[in-house]
Design a protein around this motif. Structure first.
Motif, PDB file in Angstrom:
ATOM      1  N   ALA A  40       0.859  -1.173  -0.065  1.00 52.00           N
ATOM      2  CA  ALA A  40       0.012   0.131  -0.018  1.00 52.00           C
ATOM      3  C   ALA A  40       0.869   1.296   0.089  1.00 52.00           C
ATOM      4  N   ALA A  41       0.456   2.323  -0.381  1.00 52.49           N
ATOM      5  CA  ALA A  41       1.113   3.579  -0.620  1.00 52.49           C
ATOM      6  C   ALA A  41       0.765   4.207   0.828  1.00 52.49           C
ATOM      7  N   ARG A  42       1.793   4.885   1.328  1.00 54.64           N
ATOM      8  CA  ARG A  42       1.686   5.322   2.608  1.00 54.64           C
ATOM      9  C   ARG A  42       2.009   6.800   2.466  1.00 54.64           C
ATOM     10  N   GLU A  43       0.873   7.790   2.938  1.00 57.43           N
ATOM     11  CA  GLU A  43       1.023   9.135   2.835  1.00 57.43           C
ATOM     12  C   GLU A  43       1.437   9.714   4.208  1.00 57.43           C
ATOM     13  N   LEU A  44       2.704  10.363   4.385  1.00 58.62           N
ATOM     14  CA  LEU A  44       3.099  10.612   5.465  1.00 58.62           C
ATOM     15  C   LEU A  44       3.531  12.271   5.703  1.00 58.62           C
ATOM     16  N   GLY A  45       3.668  12.477   6.775  1.00 59.72           N
ATOM     17  CA  GLY A  45       4.268  13.905   7.295  1.00 59.72           C
ATOM     18  C   GLY A  45       2.988  14.968   7.291  1.00 59.72           C
ATOM     19  N   VAL A  65       5.374  10.746   0.388  1.00 55.01           N
ATOM     20  CA  VAL A  65       4.846   9.272  -0.414  1.00 55.01           C
ATOM     21  C   VAL A  65       5.904   8.137  -0.048  1.00 55.01           C
ATOM     22  N   MET A  66       5.337   7.113   0.962  1.00 55.00           N
ATOM     23  CA  MET A  66       6.142   6.002   0.732  1.00 55.00           C
ATOM     24  C   MET A  66       5.476   4.814   0.378  1.00 55.00           C
ATOM     25  N   GLY A 107       9.336   9.359  -1.464  1.00 53.14           N
ATOM     26  CA  GLY A 107       9.438  10.611  -2.346  1.00 53.14           C
ATOM     27  C   GLY A 107       8.661  11.339  -2.057  1.00 53.14           C
ATOM     28  N   ARG A 108       8.286  12.537  -2.710  1.00 55.05           N
ATOM     29  CA  ARG A 108       7.516  13.629  -2.609  1.00 55.05           C
ATOM     30  C   ARG A 108       6.108  13.678  -3.467  1.00 55.05           C
ATOM     31  N   SER A 109       6.371  12.665  -4.397  1.00 55.40           N
ATOM     32  CA  SER A 109       4.879  12.471  -5.263  1.00 55.40           C
ATOM     33  C   SER A 109       4.929  11.145  -5.879  1.00 55.40           C
ATOM     34  N   GLY A 110       3.582  10.684  -6.622  1.00 58.32           N
ATOM     35  CA  GLY A 110       3.619   9.413  -6.886  1.00 58.32           C
ATOM     36  C   GLY A 110       4.554   9.156  -8.205  1.00 58.32           C
ATOM     37  N   GLU A 111       4.594  10.434  -9.042  1.00 58.42           N
ATOM     38  CA  GLU A 111       5.543  10.520 -10.203  1.00 58.42           C
ATOM     39  C   GLU A 111       6.843  10.137  -9.934  1.00 58.42           C
ATOM     40  N   VAL A 149      -4.229   3.406  -8.264  1.00 54.16           N
ATOM     41  CA  VAL A 149      -4.881   4.805  -8.056  1.00 54.16           C
ATOM     42  C   VAL A 149      -3.642   5.757  -7.714  1.00 54.16           C
ATOM     43  N   PRO A 150      -3.810   6.958  -7.970  1.00 54.07           N
ATOM     44  CA  PRO A 150      -2.652   7.859  -7.951  1.00 54.07           C
ATOM     45  C   PRO A 150      -2.187   8.033  -6.563  1.00 54.07           C
ATOM     46  N   LEU A 151      -0.802   7.957  -6.331  1.00 54.62           N
ATOM     47  CA  LEU A 151      -0.040   8.060  -4.924  1.00 54.62           C
ATOM     48  C   LEU A 151      -0.031   9.660  -4.734  1.00 54.62           C
ATOM     49  N   LYS A 152      -0.616  10.167  -3.705  1.00 53.90           N
ATOM     50  CA  LYS A 152      -0.638  11.563  -3.344  1.00 53.90           C
ATOM     51  C   LYS A 152      -0.060  11.607  -1.920  1.00 53.90           C
ATOM     52  N   PRO A 153       0.867  12.593  -1.839  1.00 49.44           N
ATOM     53  CA  PRO A 153       1.489  12.721  -0.363  1.00 49.44           C
ATOM     54  C   PRO A 153       0.159  13.514   0.468  1.00 49.44           C
ATOM     55  N   ARG A 154       0.148  13.105   1.878  1.00 46.82           N
ATOM     56  CA  ARG A 154      -0.834  13.740   2.456  1.00 46.82           C
ATOM     57  C   ARG A 154      -0.344  13.618   3.972  1.00 46.82           C
ATOM     58  N   GLY A 155      -1.186  13.749   5.041  1.00 44.80           N
ATOM     59  CA  GLY A 155      -0.735  13.700   6.541  1.00 44.80           C
ATOM     60  C   GLY A 155       0.009  12.643   7.064  1.00 44.80           C
ATOM     61  N   ARG A 156       0.182  12.836   8.377  1.00 46.36           N
ATOM     62  CA  ARG A 156       0.756  11.658   9.143  1.00 46.36           C
ATOM     63  C   ARG A 156      -0.168  10.551   9.650  1.00 46.36           C
ATOM     64  N   GLU A 157      -1.443  10.998   9.853  1.00 49.11           N
ATOM     65  CA  GLU A 157      -2.579  10.084  10.138  1.00 49.11           C
ATOM     66  C   GLU A 157      -3.437   9.509   8.948  1.00 49.11           C
ATOM     67  N   ARG A 158      -4.146   8.563   8.934  1.00 43.35           N
ATOM     68  CA  ARG A 158      -5.176   8.281   8.077  1.00 43.35           C
ATOM     69  C   ARG A 158      -6.509   9.063   8.468  1.00 43.35           C
TER      70      ARG A 158
END
Length: 322
Positions: A9-14, A267-268, A274-278, A313-322
């Protein structure tokens, strides 16, 4: 150590908005994951509701496993970007090889610290002649933007600083704690400390109120500010603490992790940060194409791991919690 999930799974962190605004005692639910040929690990971070603790972005705890009649840890060459791996053994031995030419065997109480930066590949194996038990933790630290493209490096520190007090022996893996400073290179304000406590030992350890913290019970059981912590479990402690009261109910090893809440959004996926899905997609493509970005692991006899298919699905950076 790698994330070997073939459907990761893609993990959106930070992001600071989801960091605890004060002290907490949240039990983090772990899940069992098969690593390599036979090693089972408890994945405690990232987990449901909590993605990071400071810059610490990944925590696997494994063992103690009886590997006397088996091959133990066998993780084929795989890549990393944008992070550091921190390997910590309580029992056993691991043979590390990487694309820089590093060829090191390390054991309990020693720090194996790999900075992936721009890109690196490595393998991890139990030596052919290995101790009976394997027990430890594998940790990842996210690199801030200013350092995420730094040149890859590997450090092996056979001795680490620490202190003892009233039945407690502290070893500082990363950062500074109680007047002792680790020789490991860090790129953001953080700390990692192993606390070896005898049965019945109690202590109040100093903390930085600007840091957020987590505490893993590698072995034994303890009381943390009056709350129970069982072996293999992890507590998120939040921020705003200047000290932490601990008491071991039996011989216990605790791993304290902390750092300033990580502001950047990440994005992990698989073994990349990284910083983006791309960016992530580009890393995976380069690895599978055997790009010079990662190099080849020197001395490893066998096939390397391929990057799994990217999620639909696109990988997008998001926050530290779901």
């Amino acid at each position: 150590m790698s994330n070997l999930d073939r459907h990761p799974a893609a993990r959106e962190l930070g992001g600071l908005e989801t960091a605890s605004a004060g002290p907490a005692l949240d039990l983090l639910p772990g899940r069992e994951v098969i690593l390599g040929e036979s090693t089972r690990v408890r994945r405690l971070l990232p987990t449901l509701g909590r993605r990071m603790i400071g810059a610490w972005a990944f925590v696997d705890h494994y063992g103690p496993d009886d590997i006397a009649d088996g091959s133990g840890m066998q993780v084929a060459p795989h890549p990393h970007t944008g992070l550091q791996t921190v390997s910590w053994l309580l029992e056993g031995a691991v043979h590390h090889r990487d694309s820089l030419g590093s060829d090191v065997q390390f054991g309990p109480g020693q720090l194996a610290l790999m900075t992936a930066g721009h890109g690196i590949a490595h393998s991890e194996q139990s030596p052919v002649a290995h101790p009976r038990y394997l027990h430890g933790a594998q940790l990842w630290v996210a690199l801030p933007d200013a350092h995420r493209e730094t040149a890859p490096a590997f450090e092996h520190h056979a001795t680490l600083p620490g202190w003892t007090s009233d039945g407690v022996a502290a070893t500082v893996l990363m950062g500074s704690f109680g007047g002792a400073a680790s020789p490991g290179t860090a790129y953001s304000p953080l700390v990692g400390v192993d606390l070896d406590m005898t049965a019945g030992a109690g202590i109040e350890v100093p903390l930085d109120p600007d840091f957020e913290y987590g505490l893993l019970a590698s072995s034994g059981t303890a009381s943390v500010e009056g709350a129970p912590l069982e072996r293999g479990a992890m507590l998120y402690l939040g921020t705003g603490r200047s000290s932490l009261r601990l008491r071991a109910t039996e011989a216990t090893r605790l791993l304290l992790l902390g750092g300033e809440p990580f502001e950047e959004r990440l994005v992990m996926w698989w073994n990349f940060v990284g910083r983006s899905g791309e960016e992530i997609a580009d890393y995976a493509e380069q690895w599978n194409a055997e790009s010079s970005r990662f190099g080849a692991v020197i001395g490893y006899d066998g096939a390397r791991l391929e990057a799994p298919p990217l999620p639909p699905v696109p990988l997008k950076p998001r926050g530290r919690e779901r």
